[in-house]
Design a protein around this motif. Structure first.
Motif, short mmCIF file in Angstrom:
data_model
loop_
_atom_site.label_atom_id
_atom_site.label_comp_id
_atom_site.label_asym_id
_atom_site.label_seq_id
_atom_site.Cartn_x
_atom_site.Cartn_y
_atom_site.Cartn_z
N LEU A 54 0.84 -1.20 0.00
CA LEU A 54 0.00 0.00 0.00
C LEU A 54 0.88 1.25 0.00
N SER A 55 1.88 1.24 0.87
CA SER A 55 2.76 2.40 0.98
C SER A 55 3.48 2.66 -0.34
N SER A 56 3.96 1.61 -0.97
CA SER A 56 4.66 1.79 -2.24
C SER A 56 3.71 2.29 -3.33
N ALA A 57 2.48 1.79 -3.30
CA ALA A 57 1.49 2.27 -4.28
C ALA A 57 1.26 3.77 -4.06
N GLY A 58 1.14 4.16 -2.79
CA GLY A 58 0.96 5.57 -2.49
C GLY A 58 2.14 6.39 -2.99
N ALA A 59 3.35 5.84 -2.84
CA ALA A 59 4.53 6.59 -3.26
C ALA A 59 4.50 6.84 -4.76
N SER A 60 4.00 5.86 -5.54
CA SER A 60 3.98 6.09 -6.98
C SER A 60 2.95 7.17 -7.33
N ILE A 61 1.82 7.19 -6.59
CA ILE A 61 0.84 8.26 -6.82
C ILE A 61 1.44 9.61 -6.45
N LEU A 62 2.12 9.64 -5.30
CA LEU A 62 2.76 10.86 -4.85
C LEU A 62 3.77 11.36 -5.88
N GLY A 63 4.53 10.41 -6.44
CA GLY A 63 5.53 10.77 -7.45
C GLY A 63 4.88 11.46 -8.64
N ILE A 64 3.74 10.91 -9.10
CA ILE A 64 3.02 11.52 -10.23
C ILE A 64 2.60 12.94 -9.86
N GLY A 65 2.09 13.08 -8.63
CA GLY A 65 1.65 14.40 -8.17
C GLY A 65 2.78 15.41 -8.19
N TYR A 66 4.01 14.97 -7.90
CA TYR A 66 5.14 15.90 -7.89
C TYR A 66 5.60 16.24 -9.30
N VAL A 67 5.40 15.32 -10.24
CA VAL A 67 5.91 15.56 -11.60
C VAL A 67 5.02 16.55 -12.35
N ILE A 68 3.69 16.46 -12.13
CA ILE A 68 2.78 17.30 -12.92
C ILE A 68 3.12 18.80 -12.82
N PRO A 69 3.32 19.33 -11.59
CA PRO A 69 3.62 20.79 -11.53
C PRO A 69 4.86 21.18 -12.31
N LEU A 70 5.86 20.29 -12.36
CA LEU A 70 7.06 20.62 -13.12
C LEU A 70 6.68 20.99 -14.55
N PHE A 71 5.72 20.25 -15.11
CA PHE A 71 5.35 20.48 -16.50
C PHE A 71 4.53 21.75 -16.66
N TYR A 72 3.44 21.89 -15.86
CA TYR A 72 2.60 23.05 -16.15
C TYR A 72 3.24 24.37 -15.69
N LEU A 73 4.13 24.30 -14.66
CA LEU A 73 4.81 25.55 -14.28
C LEU A 73 5.79 25.96 -15.37
N ALA A 74 6.51 24.97 -15.93
CA ALA A 74 7.43 25.29 -17.03
C ALA A 74 6.64 25.82 -18.23
N TRP A 75 5.50 25.16 -18.51
CA TRP A 75 4.64 25.59 -19.62
C TRP A 75 4.18 27.04 -19.43
N SER A 76 3.79 27.35 -18.19
CA SER A 76 3.19 28.67 -17.95
C SER A 76 4.18 29.79 -18.18
N MET A 77 5.47 29.51 -17.99
CA MET A 77 6.44 30.60 -18.14
C MET A 77 6.40 31.16 -19.55
N ARG A 78 6.05 30.33 -20.53
CA ARG A 78 6.01 30.79 -21.90
C ARG A 78 4.59 31.06 -22.38
N TYR A 79 3.69 30.12 -22.03
CA TYR A 79 2.36 30.19 -22.64
C TYR A 79 1.26 30.62 -21.66
N GLY A 80 1.59 30.74 -20.39
CA GLY A 80 0.55 31.08 -19.43
C GLY A 80 0.02 32.48 -19.64
N PRO A 81 -1.26 32.73 -19.29
CA PRO A 81 -1.78 34.09 -19.41
C PRO A 81 -1.04 35.05 -18.48
N VAL A 82 -0.91 36.29 -18.91
CA VAL A 82 -0.21 37.29 -18.11
C VAL A 82 -0.97 37.50 -16.80
#
Lengths: 554, 223
Positions: free
Chosen positions: A472-500
């Motif tokens: 269970l703990s390991s399954a949670g860790a993989s979900i947590l990992g996904i949660g940490y990766v997503i912001p990396l993408f949309y924050l990087a995206w926003s620097m160029r394409y995000g609304p002012v």
């Protein structure tokens, strides 16, 4: 929050010249004296360290899916958890909020052009990078297997890994903390704008002030301690070797004299962030400003006299244990003051649930669990049962991940429009906040049970009956990992394409929201004059909704 | 922005007034010294704990040191603090830059003398007698493991202190250059004052080290 959205649409274009585009090229970043750019240098470097520490954690959780261990030899597993602990504690959590958000925000929040000593600030970053490079070198060239605590005589006599390189990395990085703390204290004392009295300061500043006190007074002790350890490893004079009269317990005392306050280095800035978020998204003044401010200071002070609770089962005198136990309970008081005051602030507020607020609410719940389980460990008798088990692992991850990392991410999301000048997609941010919350609880709640049932920490194998909870703990860790990766993408995206974003997308109070986003290099065209106390949200609300019931007339 | 157009010497852009900059510099140094106290304090604590655990060995170890040289160095350092204070006072009262430079150079000479005595008459002698743990250690006789522990702390503590002295000499060199370039006046001498704080601090550390290492422990009646 219709006001926030309306303001977003009306927002003016980005300022033509700001701190991000005032100069170009690698050199303009590596030699910058601008506190905002230095904050971003830290942001980039600790993100790298977070990934390294996170990969080590992922590998550990994968290994622990099977009772006999799925991936590694036990020695390799030892190196994994040591790397995870050392990198995450000394190279991510300790600098996380202070060095990134603190550097970026302190001058903006108090109405200053920069920190008091900009060159020292840049030097701190280089020192940090040197320490991080040493630690990474030690990790890559073979690793350490001592755990993040470096306890001798194992670390001094028996371990045949790269202890000296990594300990030296910790030693060096410590000076970065000291200089950052020094800079912050002087900045907060001497650089405040006219009218920005101590009791008009945002509570984030109070929290970082308390943190800086610990930086300055605690870090030198860990520096001298790991220095003695390195000396012992190189010269074998027996400073910590009981066979020739050395005392390994002395190392533990000195280690925890810093490392327990260091826990508050990690959580206090998070508490400061939460005070900002809770007020901004419930549109209210903080409940009991001075109590929240002084609770930060009292946590910092008490943190220095509770270290012995890490040593209840080490043979420290029973009466010392008794005193440390009582003192440790004291920490619960200012911590509870904060939790109750945030809750009271929420009461009858106009709460909205943008992504930063989701993190803030997550923090309050998870920190409460982490804090209350700390009381189990501060009690002498229950600690004997729980010491060295997964219960402790779960407890401090609720504080450090459920608390500090949630606050860090909440803060990054709150001030991202100020940092980058752009908005990120709010829906993605909310989704990832929810994923992180769920993944975190699934990872660490089973560890409370494992620890209570008696599974020791730091073991590469375990009895078969613990497998379900571990999976269970390991399954949670993989979900947590996904949660940490997503912001990396949309924050990087926003620097160029995000609304002012405009100067104040959240319609928030505070000097940092009165200037353009991203701010100009000199922050304020004219030094602001502060005429009101912090979090005067009722004034904004009265302005926007003069007829709303319950809105105070100002 | 008025203060920005004036630009007095040594004025940094992030400050509003010269006074603010001066206060910030002073506070910064005091906080740094607080850090240093904890830094040395950790070591002093370890030393005192081990001294209590191995009292007889530490007394025996203390007897390996030559009080004469320790006392000489104490006098040298106290004099250097005086010359440092005189350099600051000269700048503060608008004295000539030549006099400031003389006091600074005298301070440096005394600092160098301290290091010279330490190296030539103490550490070198320890080396010849096999009293340096891990580098040159001859066991046997009075050189017991407890004495080794004492000597280890002795070198660690005096070495760290000497390192601070070397840094201090570096700072003084910079101050001399700044003085030559007419950077200081009766209105602006903060770097002198702040460096003076550091120099006095390093002096005070020695004032604690000297009795802890050389004097206490049965060498004299009543101690």
């Amino acid at each position: 929050m219709s006001t926030a959205i309306r303001d977003l649409h009306d927002a003016p274009a980005e300022p033509a010249v700001n701190y991000l585009n005032a100069s170009y090229g690698i050199k303009s970043w590596l030699l910058t004296l601008d506190h905002k750019r230095i904050g971003l240098l830290y942001l980039a470097s600790i993100t790298v360290m977070f990934v390294v520490g996170g990969v080590a954690a992922t590998l550990m959780r994968m290994h622990l899916v099977e009772p006999q261990g799925a991936l590694f030899e036990p020695e390799t597993y030892n190196k994994m958890f040591s790397t995870h602990g050392i990198i995450m504690v000394f190279f991510f959590l300790v600098p996380s909020i202070p060095a990134t958000l603190g550097n970026f925000l302190i001058p903006l929040m108090i109405g200053a052009r920069d920190v008091a000593f900009p060159k020292l600030n840049l030097m701190s970053w280089y020192i940090f990078i040197t320490g991080a490079a040493l630690a990474l070198y030690g990790t890559i060239s073979g690793g350490v297997d001592t755990g993040w605590t470096f306890y001798p005589p194992y670390s001094s006599l028996y371990s045949e890994t790269h202890v000296v390189a990594v300990a030296l990395g910790v030693f060096v990085a410590g000076f970065s903390s000291i200089l950052t703390g020094l800079n912050f204290i002087v900045t907060i004392h001497k650089m405040r704008a006219p009218g920005m009295t101590w009791f008009r300061l945002p509570l984030f500043i109070w929290a970082l002030y308390a943190t800086s006190l610990i930086f300055v007074l605690g870090t030198p002790v860990i520096a001298i301690t790991v220095f003695l350890l390195g000396l012992e490893r190189l010269l074998h004079v027996g400073i910590f070797d009981p066979a020739v009269g050395g005392d390994p317990l002395l190392f533990q005392h000195m280690f925890w004299f810093y490392s327990h306050p260091a826990v508050y280095i990690m959580i206090l800035p998070g508490m400061g962030v939460i005070s900002e978020l809770v007020t901004a998204f419930s549109r209210k003044k903080i409940f009991g400003y001075s109590f929240v401010a002084f609770s930060s200071l009292s946590i910092a002070v008490i943190s220095f006299i509770v270290w012995g609770h890490h040593m209840f089962v080490t043979g420290q005198a029973i009466y010392a244990g008794l005193v440390f136990s009582v003192l440790s309970f004291l920490v619960a008081i200012p911590s509870a003051v904060k939790v109750f005051n945030w809750t009271a602030t929420l009461y009858r507020g106009s709460i909205s649930y943008e992504a930063p607020m989701l993190y803030a609410l997550g923090f309050i719940g998870l920190f409460t669990i982490g804090g209350l389980t700390g009381l189990f460990l501060a009690s002498l008798a229950t600690d004997v049962h729980l010491n060295g088990t997964y219960f402790i692992v779960a407890h401090f991850h609720y504080i450090m991940v459920g608390g500090a990392v949630m606050a860090y991410l909440g803060g990054i999301h709150f001030w991202w429009p100020k940092i980058s000048g752009r908005m990120y997609p709010d829906m993605w941010a909310r989704i990832s906040a929810a994923i992180i919350f769920l993944g975190f609880n699934l990872t660490f709640f089973p560890q409370f049970m494992l620890g209570y049932l008696g599974m020791p920490r730091r073991y590469a194998v375990y009895p078969a009956e613990f497998q379900v909870l571990n999976v269970l703990s390991s399954a949670g860790a993989s979900i947590l990992g996904i949660g940490y990766v997503i912001p990396l993408f949309y924050l990087a995206w926003s620097m160029r394409y995000g609304p002012v974003a405009g100067p104040n997308p959240w319609n928030a109070k505070g000097l940092e929201w009165t200037i353009p986003s991203p701010p100009p290099t000199e922050n304020f065209e004219e030094v602001p004059i502060v005429t009101e106390e912090a979090y005067n949200y009722p004034a904004i609300e009265a302005h926007h909704y003069p007829d709303a019931p319950g809105v105070a007339r100002v | 922005m008025a203060a920005h157009s004036v630009h007095p010497p040594g004025f940094a852009h992030q400050f509003e007034t010269v006074e603010q900059q001066r206060e910030a510099g002073h506070l910064g140094m005091w906080i740094f010294l607080a850090t240093e106290i904890l830094f040395f304090g950790g070591m002093f604590t370890a030393y005192i704990v081990y001294r209590a655990l191995h009292l007889s060995s530490f007394i025996l170890g203390s007897h390996q040191l030559v009080v004469k040289f320790g006392a000489m160095n104490t006098a040298v350092l106290i004099c250097s603090s005086l010359t440092m204070a005189l350099a600051i006072r000269t700048a503060q009262t608008g004295g000539s830059k030549g006099v400031v430079i003389v006091w600074l150079l005298l301070t440096m000479a005394l600092g160098a003398a301290f290091l010279g005595i330490k190296l030539r008459y103490e550490w070198y002698r320890d080396y010849m007698e096999g009293l340096i743990p891990g580098v040159a250690w001859l066991s046997g006789g009075t050189h017991t493991p407890g004495v080794k522990m004492f000597m280890c702390f002795y070198f660690f503590m005096t070495g760290l202190h000497a390192l601070h002295m070397v840094v201090g000499l570096g700072i003084l060199t910079v101050l001399v250059i700044m003085t030559v370039r007419n950077r200081f006046s009766a209105e602006y001498y903060s770097p002198l004052e702040i460096s003076g704080l550091y120099w006095h601090f390093v002096d005070i550390v020695w004032i604690f080290l000297f009795p802890l290492l050389y004097l206490i422990g049965g060498r004299y009646p009543g101690s």
